[in-house]
Scaffold this motif. Sequence first.
Motif, PDB file in Angstrom:
ATOM      1  N   PRO A 178       0.797  -1.227   0.000  1.00 52.30           N
ATOM      2  CA  PRO A 178       0.000   0.000   0.000  1.00 52.30           C
ATOM      3  C   PRO A 178       0.826   1.271   0.000  1.00 52.30           C
ATOM      4  N   ALA A 190       0.952  -5.279   2.953  1.00 56.41           N
ATOM      5  CA  ALA A 190      -0.310  -5.929   3.306  1.00 56.41           C
ATOM      6  C   ALA A 190      -0.190  -7.391   2.902  1.00 56.41           C
ATOM      7  N   MET A 240      -0.928  -6.150   8.450  1.00 57.69           N
ATOM      8  CA  MET A 240      -0.180  -5.049   7.861  1.00 57.69           C
ATOM      9  C   MET A 240       1.189  -5.026   8.549  1.00 57.69           C
ATOM     10  N   GLY A 282      -8.715  -4.351   5.196  1.00 59.59           N
ATOM     11  CA  GLY A 282      -7.838  -3.716   4.226  1.00 59.59           C
ATOM     12  C   GLY A 282      -8.093  -4.344   2.870  1.00 59.59           C
ATOM     13  N   CYS A 294      -7.061  -4.439  -1.330  1.00 52.92           N
ATOM     14  CA  CYS A 294      -6.209  -4.087  -2.454  1.00 52.92           C
ATOM     15  C   CYS A 294      -6.834  -4.621  -3.725  1.00 52.92           C
ATOM     16  N   CYS A 314      -4.403   0.010  -3.264  1.00 53.73           N
ATOM     17  CA  CYS A 314      -5.158  -0.472  -2.107  1.00 53.73           C
ATOM     18  C   CYS A 314      -6.113   0.640  -1.702  1.00 53.73           C
ATOM     19  N   ILE A 344      -6.926   1.622   2.056  1.00 49.89           N
ATOM     20  CA  ILE A 344      -5.797   1.679   2.993  1.00 49.89           C
ATOM     21  C   ILE A 344      -5.058   2.982   2.721  1.00 49.89           C
ATOM     22  N   VAL A 394      -1.115   4.019   9.602  1.00 49.22           N
ATOM     23  CA  VAL A 394      -1.899   3.424   8.536  1.00 49.22           C
ATOM     24  C   VAL A 394      -3.348   3.429   8.992  1.00 49.22           C
ATOM     25  N   LEU A 418      -7.297   2.174   8.437  1.00 42.45           N
ATOM     26  CA  LEU A 418      -8.138   1.116   7.902  1.00 42.45           C
ATOM     27  C   LEU A 418      -9.574   1.369   8.331  1.00 42.45           C
TER      28      LEU A 418
END
Length: 510
Positions: free
Chosen positions: A310, A318, A329, A351, A353, A364, A367, A374, A376
């Motif tokens: 990500p 990820a 993650m 998350g 992608c 992603c 994310i 990060v 989520l």
Amino acid sequence: MSFGPPPSMYTQSALAAETDEKNRRRKWLLGVLVVVLVAALGTGGWLLWGGGGAGSTTSGKPLATGQGPLDVRETVEKKPASATGKMAFRFSVDDLSPGEEYRMPGMWATDKILAKGINKTVIGLRIGTDAVPGDEKWKLPLGGPICGYTRHVTNDNRTAVLYRANDRGGAYCNHVAFFDLDDGREVWSTDFPYSRFGDAKGLATGGEDQDTPSVTLVHGTVVVTWGGGTDAYSMKTGERIWETTSTGSCQDMGAAGGGALLVRQQCWHDGAALGSTDATTYKARKVDPKTGKVLWTYSAAKGIRDLNIPSAEPPVLAVQAGEIGISEMLSLNADGKTRAVIRLQNGTYVGECSFDDFLTTDDCPTIAVGDDQVFLRSKDSGELINSNWVIGFDLATGHTTKKFDSGPGSLLYPVRMSGDKLLAVRVTDQHVMPSGLVSLDPKAATETPYLYFDLPDEADLMTMTDYNDIVVQDGRIFFGVKKVDGPAKGRPKWVYLVLGIESMAVKQST
């Protein structure tokens, strides 16, 4: 069909036959806005909502500190003068026939242009229009269908796509084009190598056996992975400035760009039991974008089923340890060592992608990485009334930081960072409340509305990140489909392809 016979799009015969009809249908959005809104108030279509404000909006012109024209764009959006949203752009078709299907990979926006990939063409449409096929400000025809793209855009509004050698079935995906989003001009294009599927290097025996290539952007450089190695090209000239070769049983399969370059490697192990998860392992390698030198390599644990990236800077991976979805993650330090592990707790946190046929390792959509965190979303909770929250995790410790609740009857989805703020979409149920684009401040734990709007009933599914692109740029939010299908049978189908929202405070140009 407005698009012409597949796989070639926008044939002259199709366009000529429809020119008169398009001229009758073409409307400036502002001229019909009042009529549309009056109807919407009674039908639940387009609505205005939120506090009013005077003056014009300030769009996302500011750049991250120290950025130049060849850097990947990291614009900072500003709060509009009015949070009342209005339709800024629409692109639709009304004559899809049964059985027709068109891939629409890639969507990019500037302050004036919305660009969309459609089969073997990239088109640019002027923002502020109610557009149909034939209304393009520019078209960039390619030699074959688009087979790879990147969401990244440079500060001088350029990006890259991959395309096949021709439009015949099984044609190799072995061309890259770097082009300007403002005028559709191809800056340069070139071909690149290809390799066959599996752990052996060499030429493919057919297009279906070809390793999937990918493309990404990093400062001054367009980077293509193609299975047998990685090639890097100068943004200015298209000259290949370095190349690497996959070694042993590992192949370069995807790359993440932006502020740095991470190359994803997939490795095969012949000694592993048939069907064992140990048969395939993954690595992430940081590469100097100027020279191609490998700076460090991170090897994922055995049993990992997939790995996406990500963020290349700071490096965040990820990984999928189970059968479905991202399970963890991982944040890495400057030497490629594990910094923190963030477990998604069996789906408590989500998350996502990209999982389509295009290898976009750093795509992603829900994310977001920034401010050393990060972000989520949680899984949806509630049976009759949906709700969720967006939560931050510290990249140094893996601990949770700030939590933003959606409240009952709505869902929050991260979109991207804007400086040290997080932009998120709030999607509401049943049009009872307006949806919106909001800015979440991790430091102050506050939510600031940027745009309130309501999508038409026919566009409800365009907020689903699995099947649509969502782009926030220059004070606007765009929703665009990745694929369009004709009806199973019966009458021709009318469908939205892209919708754009902007502040009511934006003054229309004349």
